[in-house]
Each structure stands twice: as structure tokens, then as C-alpha cells.
Design a protein around this motif. Structure first.
Motif, short mmCIF file in Angstrom:
data_model
loop_
_atom_site.label_atom_id
_atom_site.label_comp_id
_atom_site.label_asym_id
_atom_site.label_seq_id
_atom_site.Cartn_x
_atom_site.Cartn_y
_atom_site.Cartn_z
N ARG A 13 0.65 -1.19 0.00
CA ARG A 13 0.03 0.04 -0.38
C ARG A 13 1.07 1.02 -0.11
O ARG A 13 2.28 1.31 1.21
CB ARG A 13 -0.58 0.25 1.00
CG ARG A 13 -1.79 1.09 1.14
CD ARG A 13 -2.36 0.87 2.56
NE ARG A 13 -3.75 1.75 2.51
CZ ARG A 13 -4.23 1.94 4.24
NH1 ARG A 13 -3.72 1.76 4.47
NH2 ARG A 13 -4.91 3.53 3.91
N THR A 15 1.36 5.15 0.94
CA THR A 15 0.55 6.39 1.55
C THR A 15 0.83 7.52 1.66
O THR A 15 2.18 6.91 0.92
CB THR A 15 -0.03 5.68 3.01
OG1 THR A 15 1.61 5.64 3.60
CG2 THR A 15 -0.69 4.56 3.14
N LEU A 75 -9.34 -2.56 5.54
CA LEU A 75 -9.17 -2.68 4.04
C LEU A 75 -10.41 -3.16 3.54
O LEU A 75 -11.32 -2.82 2.78
CB LEU A 75 -7.58 -1.87 3.61
CG LEU A 75 -7.14 -1.51 4.03
CD1 LEU A 75 -5.47 -1.47 3.46
CD2 LEU A 75 -7.30 -0.38 3.46
N GLU A 80 -12.38 0.58 0.56
CA GLU A 80 -11.65 1.52 0.81
C GLU A 80 -11.09 0.84 -0.27
O GLU A 80 -10.44 0.25 -0.20
CB GLU A 80 -10.80 2.07 2.23
CG GLU A 80 -10.15 3.29 1.79
CD GLU A 80 -9.16 3.17 3.22
OE1 GLU A 80 -7.69 3.33 2.82
OE2 GLU A 80 -9.02 2.84 4.14
N PHE A 82 -7.44 2.30 -1.92
CA PHE A 82 -6.23 3.04 -1.66
C PHE A 82 -5.16 2.80 -2.88
O PHE A 82 -5.82 1.44 -3.94
CB PHE A 82 -5.73 2.32 -0.52
CG PHE A 82 -5.40 0.59 -0.28
CD1 PHE A 82 -4.56 -0.05 -0.66
CD2 PHE A 82 -6.79 -0.21 -0.26
CE1 PHE A 82 -4.35 -1.43 -0.73
CE2 PHE A 82 -6.67 -1.88 -0.21
CZ PHE A 82 -5.55 -1.90 -0.71
N PHE A 101 -9.04 -2.00 -4.75
CA PHE A 101 -9.77 -2.50 -3.24
C PHE A 101 -9.55 -4.32 -2.89
O PHE A 101 -9.67 -4.69 -4.04
CB PHE A 101 -11.53 -1.84 -3.66
CG PHE A 101 -11.91 -2.63 -4.01
CD1 PHE A 101 -12.68 -3.48 -4.20
CD2 PHE A 101 -12.63 -1.86 -5.25
CE1 PHE A 101 -13.45 -4.47 -5.53
CE2 PHE A 101 -13.02 -2.67 -6.80
CZ PHE A 101 -13.77 -3.66 -6.71
#
Length: 129
Positions: A13, A15, A75, A80, A82, A101
């Protein structure tokens, strides 16, 4: 072309604070496909003709299971979307990134083996290189 060892390819992921690979990953896979659109008419010769249509992508990651998988489970439960990235361990060169997702989360347990879980991601939109 440089060869990349599978152990150096990470899926995780992305971020604002950086890249976080899915914990204890054993392997990952990204699959891309394109729809095909038939463009020949009934009067066309025997062979069919096609053009590429819309594209889609999915990603799968198999990880060793640990007792604290709350981020992945949250998640999945929240649905969500992402940013997911696939990159080399040293963050050099090879890289894919896109929005996705978690479409499926599967826990695997076999006799005399470590428990694993499989994360299946459905990409939404373009997969950038």
C-alpha cells in the motif's frame, strides 16, 4: 534487460507517509487484460478480426499469516479504495502503481505448514508504470 529476483518484488500500500508492503509476503502477481472487440461483418472472409477494447487489472499477494492482520482486514471490511504499488525492494527501477480495493481475502491452513492468507485486489482505473 536486468533480471529481478522474485524476493525483491514487493506488493503493498502506498500512502502519503510512504510505501508499506503487505506483511510477510511470499509472492505477488499482477495480471492485466484487454477486452477484445470483434470488428468483422457477416460478409467478411472466414477469419475473424479484432481490436483491443477496455483494459482491467488485478493483483494477488500470498502472505504468511500473523495474529495481527487488522490493517488488511479493515481495508477489506471497509471496501476502501487505496493506492497499491508493486516495486523492487531497493525502490529502484521496476514499478507499477494504481488504485484498487481488496475483493477477496482467503486464509489458508495446511497440516505441518505455516498458515497463509491470500489478498486479491481489483484494480480500478489505470495501472501506471
Amino acid at each position: 534487460m536486468n533480471k529481478i529476483q522474485g524476493t525483491n518484488l514487493l506488493l503493498g500500500r502506498q500512502t502519503e507517509s510512504g510505501f508499506s508492503s503487505f506483511a510477510f509476503a511470499k509472492g505477488c502477481e499482477i495480471s492485466q487484460k484487454s477486452d477484445t472487440i470483434e470488428v468483422c461483418s457477416p460478409d467478411s472472409p472466414r477469419a475473424k478480426e479484432y481490436i483491443p477494447g477496455r483494459t482491467s487489472w488485478t493483483a494477488t499477494c500470498e502472505c504468511l499469516y500473523s495474529s495481527d492482520e487488522s490493517v488488511i482486514e479493515n481495508l477489506y471490511a471497509s471496501g476502501e479504495i487505496f493506492t497499491v504499488a508493486c516495486r523492487q525492494r531497493d525502490n529502484q527501477g521496476y514499478r507499477y502503481e494504481g488504485k484498487a480495493f481488496i475483493s477477496s481475502l482467503r486464509l489458508n491452513g495446511r497440516l505441518h505448514e505455516m498458515a497463509t492468507y491470500t489478498i486479491m485486489l481489483q484494480g480500478t482505473g489505470d495501472l501506471r508504470y
